[in-house]
Scaffold this motif. Structure first.
Motif, PDB file in Angstrom:
ATOM      1  N   ILE A 238       0.878  -1.177   0.000  1.00 14.60           N
ATOM      2  CA  ILE A 238       0.000   0.000   0.000  1.00 14.60           C
ATOM      3  C   ILE A 238       0.912   1.223   0.000  1.00 14.60           C
ATOM      4  O   ILE A 238       1.686   1.417   0.939  1.00 14.60           O
ATOM      5  N   ALA A 239       0.808   2.035  -1.039  1.00 15.35           N
ATOM      6  CA  ALA A 239       1.676   3.212  -1.170  1.00 15.35           C
ATOM      7  C   ALA A 239       1.246   4.316  -0.209  1.00 15.35           C
ATOM      8  O   ALA A 239       0.066   4.462   0.105  1.00 15.35           O
ATOM      9  N   PHE A 240       2.228   5.092   0.251  1.00 13.08           N
ATOM     10  CA  PHE A 240       1.950   6.240   1.117  1.00 13.08           C
ATOM     11  C   PHE A 240       1.452   7.446   0.320  1.00 13.08           C
ATOM     12  O   PHE A 240       1.175   8.491   0.894  1.00 13.08           O
ATOM     13  N   ARG A 241       1.342   7.317  -1.002  1.00 15.88           N
ATOM     14  CA  ARG A 241       0.946   8.452  -1.845  1.00 15.88           C
ATOM     15  C   ARG A 241      -0.392   9.039  -1.395  1.00 15.88           C
ATOM     16  O   ARG A 241      -1.299   8.323  -0.991  1.00 15.88           O
ATOM     17  N   GLU A 242      -0.508  10.356  -1.535  1.00 22.22           N
ATOM     18  CA  GLU A 242      -1.701  11.102  -1.107  1.00 22.22           C
ATOM     19  C   GLU A 242      -2.977  10.593  -1.770  1.00 22.22           C
ATOM     20  O   GLU A 242      -4.039  10.579  -1.151  1.00 22.22           O
ATOM     21  N   GLU A 243      -2.906  10.130  -3.024  1.00 23.10           N
ATOM     22  CA  GLU A 243      -4.141   9.651  -3.675  1.00 23.10           C
ATOM     23  C   GLU A 243      -4.599   8.307  -3.104  1.00 23.10           C
ATOM     24  O   GLU A 243      -5.742   7.920  -3.293  1.00 23.10           O
ATOM     25  N   ILE A 244      -3.724   7.605  -2.397  1.00 19.75           N
ATOM     26  CA  ILE A 244      -4.085   6.326  -1.776  1.00 19.75           C
ATOM     27  C   ILE A 244      -4.520   6.550  -0.321  1.00 19.75           C
ATOM     28  O   ILE A 244      -5.612   6.161   0.078  1.00 19.75           O
ATOM     29  N   ILE A 245      -3.640   7.147   0.456  1.00 24.20           N
ATOM     30  CA  ILE A 245      -3.933   7.442   1.864  1.00 24.20           C
ATOM     31  C   ILE A 245      -3.838   8.953   2.045  1.00 24.20           C
ATOM     32  O   ILE A 245      -2.763   9.535   1.964  1.00 24.20           O
ATOM     33  N   LYS A 246      -4.975   9.566   2.262  1.00 24.44           N
ATOM     34  CA  LYS A 246      -5.033  11.023   2.332  1.00 24.44           C
ATOM     35  C   LYS A 246      -4.623  11.531   3.717  1.00 24.44           C
ATOM     36  O   LYS A 246      -4.881  10.884   4.729  1.00 24.44           O
ATOM     37  N   ALA A 247      -3.997  12.709   3.723  1.00 26.04           N
ATOM     38  CA  ALA A 247      -3.532  13.330   4.976  1.00 26.04           C
ATOM     39  C   ALA A 247      -4.686  13.508   5.958  1.00 26.04           C
ATOM     40  O   ALA A 247      -4.533  13.279   7.154  1.00 26.04           O
ATOM     41  N   GLN A 248      -5.857  13.892   5.450  1.00 28.96           N
ATOM     42  CA  GLN A 248      -7.005  14.101   6.353  1.00 28.96           C
ATOM     43  C   GLN A 248      -7.468  12.788   6.974  1.00 28.96           C
ATOM     44  O   GLN A 248      -7.942  12.767   8.103  1.00 28.96           O
ATOM     45  N   GLN A 249      -7.320  11.657   6.269  1.00 33.62           N
ATOM     46  CA  GLN A 249      -7.688  10.358   6.839  1.00 33.62           C
ATOM     47  C   GLN A 249      -6.759  10.030   8.010  1.00 33.62           C
ATOM     48  O   GLN A 249      -7.217   9.606   9.075  1.00 33.62           O
ATOM     49  N   ILE A 250      -5.465  10.240   7.809  1.00 31.87           N
ATOM     50  CA  ILE A 250      -4.484  10.007   8.878  1.00 31.87           C
ATOM     51  C   ILE A 250      -4.786  10.917  10.063  1.00 31.87           C
ATOM     52  O   ILE A 250      -4.808  10.470  11.209  1.00 31.87           O
ATOM     53  N   LYS A 251      -5.042  12.192   9.784  1.00 31.35           N
ATOM     54  CA  LYS A 251      -5.310  13.178  10.835  1.00 31.35           C
ATOM     55  C   LYS A 251      -6.520  12.763  11.687  1.00 31.35           C
ATOM     56  O   LYS A 251      -6.459  12.763  12.915  1.00 31.35           O
ATOM     57  N   HIS A 252      -7.617  12.401  11.045  1.00 29.56           N
ATOM     58  CA  HIS A 252      -8.838  12.052  11.789  1.00 29.56           C
ATOM     59  C   HIS A 252      -8.668  10.756  12.581  1.00 29.56           C
ATOM     60  O   HIS A 252      -9.136  10.658  13.721  1.00 29.56           O
ATOM     61  N   LEU A 253      -7.990   9.773  11.996  1.00 27.70           N
ATOM     62  CA  LEU A 253      -7.743   8.527  12.737  1.00 27.70           C
ATOM     63  C   LEU A 253      -6.864   8.810  13.957  1.00 27.70           C
ATOM     64  O   LEU A 253      -7.118   8.315  15.047  1.00 27.70           O
ATOM     65  N   LYS A 254      -5.837   9.632  13.777  1.00 26.78           N
ATOM     66  CA  LYS A 254      -4.932   9.974  14.894  1.00 26.78           C
ATOM     67  C   LYS A 254      -5.699  10.717  15.992  1.00 26.78           C
ATOM     68  O   LYS A 254      -5.519  10.436  17.175  1.00 26.78           O
ATOM     69  N   GLU A 255      -6.541  11.651  15.609  1.00 24.10           N
ATOM     70  CA  GLU A 255      -7.339  12.412  16.592  1.00 24.10           C
ATOM     71  C   GLU A 255      -8.217  11.486  17.421  1.00 24.10           C
ATOM     72  O   GLU A 255      -8.445  11.730  18.606  1.00 24.10           O
ATOM     73  N   ALA A 256      -8.714  10.424  16.829  1.00 27.22           N
ATOM     74  CA  ALA A 256      -9.614   9.502  17.531  1.00 27.22           C
ATOM     75  C   ALA A 256      -8.901   8.720  18.639  1.00 27.22           C
ATOM     76  O   ALA A 256      -9.557   8.194  19.537  1.00 27.22           O
ATOM     77  N   THR A 257      -7.558   8.669  18.616  1.00 32.55           N
ATOM     78  CA  THR A 257      -6.828   7.900  19.633  1.00 32.55           C
ATOM     79  C   THR A 257      -6.924   8.524  21.015  1.00 32.55           C
ATOM     80  O   THR A 257      -6.649   7.857  22.008  1.00 32.55           O
ATOM     81  N   GLN A 258      -7.305   9.783  21.108  1.00 27.14           N
ATOM     82  CA  GLN A 258      -7.363  10.456  22.407  1.00 27.14           C
ATOM     83  C   GLN A 258      -8.561  10.024  23.263  1.00 27.14           C
ATOM     84  O   GLN A 258      -8.620  10.340  24.440  1.00 27.14           O
ATOM     85  N   TYR A 259      -9.485   9.287  22.687  1.00 29.88           N
ATOM     86  CA  TYR A 259     -10.688   8.886  23.412  1.00 29.88           C
ATOM     87  C   TYR A 259     -10.572   7.448  23.909  1.00 29.88           C
ATOM     88  O   TYR A 259     -10.031   6.591  23.215  1.00 29.88           O
ATOM     89  N   PRO A 260     -11.106   7.186  25.110  1.00 34.42           N
ATOM     90  CA  PRO A 260     -11.046   5.809  25.622  1.00 34.42           C
ATOM     91  C   PRO A 260     -11.917   4.867  24.788  1.00 34.42           C
ATOM     92  O   PRO A 260     -12.948   5.281  24.256  1.00 34.42           O
ATOM     93  N   ASN A 261     -11.474   3.619  24.680  1.00 36.14           N
ATOM     94  CA  ASN A 261     -12.227   2.553  23.995  1.00 36.14           C
ATOM     95  C   ASN A 261     -12.438   2.789  22.506  1.00 36.14           C
ATOM     96  O   ASN A 261     -13.344   2.207  21.906  1.00 36.14           O
ATOM     97  N   ILE A 262     -11.616   3.659  21.921  1.00 29.79           N
ATOM     98  CA  ILE A 262     -11.645   3.891  20.474  1.00 29.79           C
ATOM     99  C   ILE A 262     -10.350   3.324  19.909  1.00 29.79           C
ATOM    100  O   ILE A 262      -9.258   3.658  20.381  1.00 29.79           O
ATOM    101  N   ILE A 263     -10.460   2.471  18.893  1.00 28.77           N
ATOM    102  CA  ILE A 263      -9.283   1.846  18.273  1.00 28.77           C
ATOM    103  C   ILE A 263      -9.327   2.149  16.777  1.00 28.77           C
ATOM    104  O   ILE A 263      -9.906   1.390  15.995  1.00 28.77           O
ATOM    105  N   PRO A 264      -8.730   3.283  16.375  1.00 28.67           N
ATOM    106  CA  PRO A 264      -8.787   3.694  14.975  1.00 28.67           C
ATOM    107  C   PRO A 264      -7.663   3.087  14.152  1.00 28.67           C
ATOM    108  O   PRO A 264      -6.552   2.868  14.644  1.00 28.67           O
ATOM    109  N   GLY A 265      -7.967   2.804  12.882  1.00 24.25           N
ATOM    110  CA  GLY A 265      -6.916   2.285  12.016  1.00 24.25           C
ATOM    111  C   GLY A 265      -7.401   1.981  10.619  1.00 24.25           C
ATOM    112  O   GLY A 265      -8.506   2.349  10.217  1.00 24.25           O
ATOM    113  N   PHE A 266      -6.532   1.278   9.908  1.00 27.09           N
ATOM    114  CA  PHE A 266      -6.790   0.893   8.533  1.00 27.09           C
ATOM    115  C   PHE A 266      -7.070  -0.599   8.443  1.00 27.09           C
ATOM    116  O   PHE A 266      -6.479  -1.385   9.186  1.00 27.09           O
TER     117      PHE A 266
END
Length: 142
Positions: free
Chosen positions: A70-98
């Motif tokens: 899976i390429a890191f290229r922006e058209e494959i994995i968008k920066a906003q997708q990474i940002k939102h998944l990362k933001e979700a880690t701050q909450y208990p019982n939330i397991i964000p990922g791909f």
């Protein structure tokens, strides 16, 4: 079958698997901009879907590929997708990922927590010290 259709097949299979296992699953529908008035704003979804299992909520991005990585290229994995998944880690019982689906050669699916994804990406981009046993591919996840 086109790449987009394969993505829809993957989404449908994940949804069917969740239903078969009696898991709560919610796929967030994308808005097709072609059906909107010219100039109408379309908000981007933060995730593709949610899966709820044993008291944990999994916000997920689904990424199918016919390639061996899976390429890191922006058209494959968008920066906003990474940002939102990362933001979700701050909450208990939330397991964000791909959920990465590698169709070739054996059609395997892997869950990668956003923190593990970012560690790998940062090592690949030489922003973190290399701590893995195996070689790290600089532009993709094998």
């Amino acid at each position: 079958m086109g790449a987009n259709n394969q993505g829809k097949v993957f989404e449908t299979n994940i949804e069917k698997s969740a239903i078969d296992q009696k898991l709560f699953f919610y796929r967030i529908k994308d808005v097709n901009p072609m059906f909107l008035k010219r100039g109408a704003a379309v908000s981007k979804n933060k995730y593709d879907c949610f899966l709820f299992f044993k008291g944990y909520l999994f916000p997920l991005e689904l990424k199918p590929t016919k390639d061996k990585s899976i390429a890191f290229r922006e058209e494959i994995i968008k920066a906003q997708q990474i940002k939102h998944l990362k933001e979700a880690t701050q909450y208990p019982n939330i397991i964000p990922g791909f959920l990465f689906q590698f169709r070739e050669p054996e059609n395997k699916v892997y869950f990668v927590h956003i923190d593990d994804f970012l560690t790998y990406k940062n090592i690949a981009e030489k922003q973190l010290e290399h701590t893995y046993k195996n070689k790290v591919n600089k532009s993709s996840i094998p």
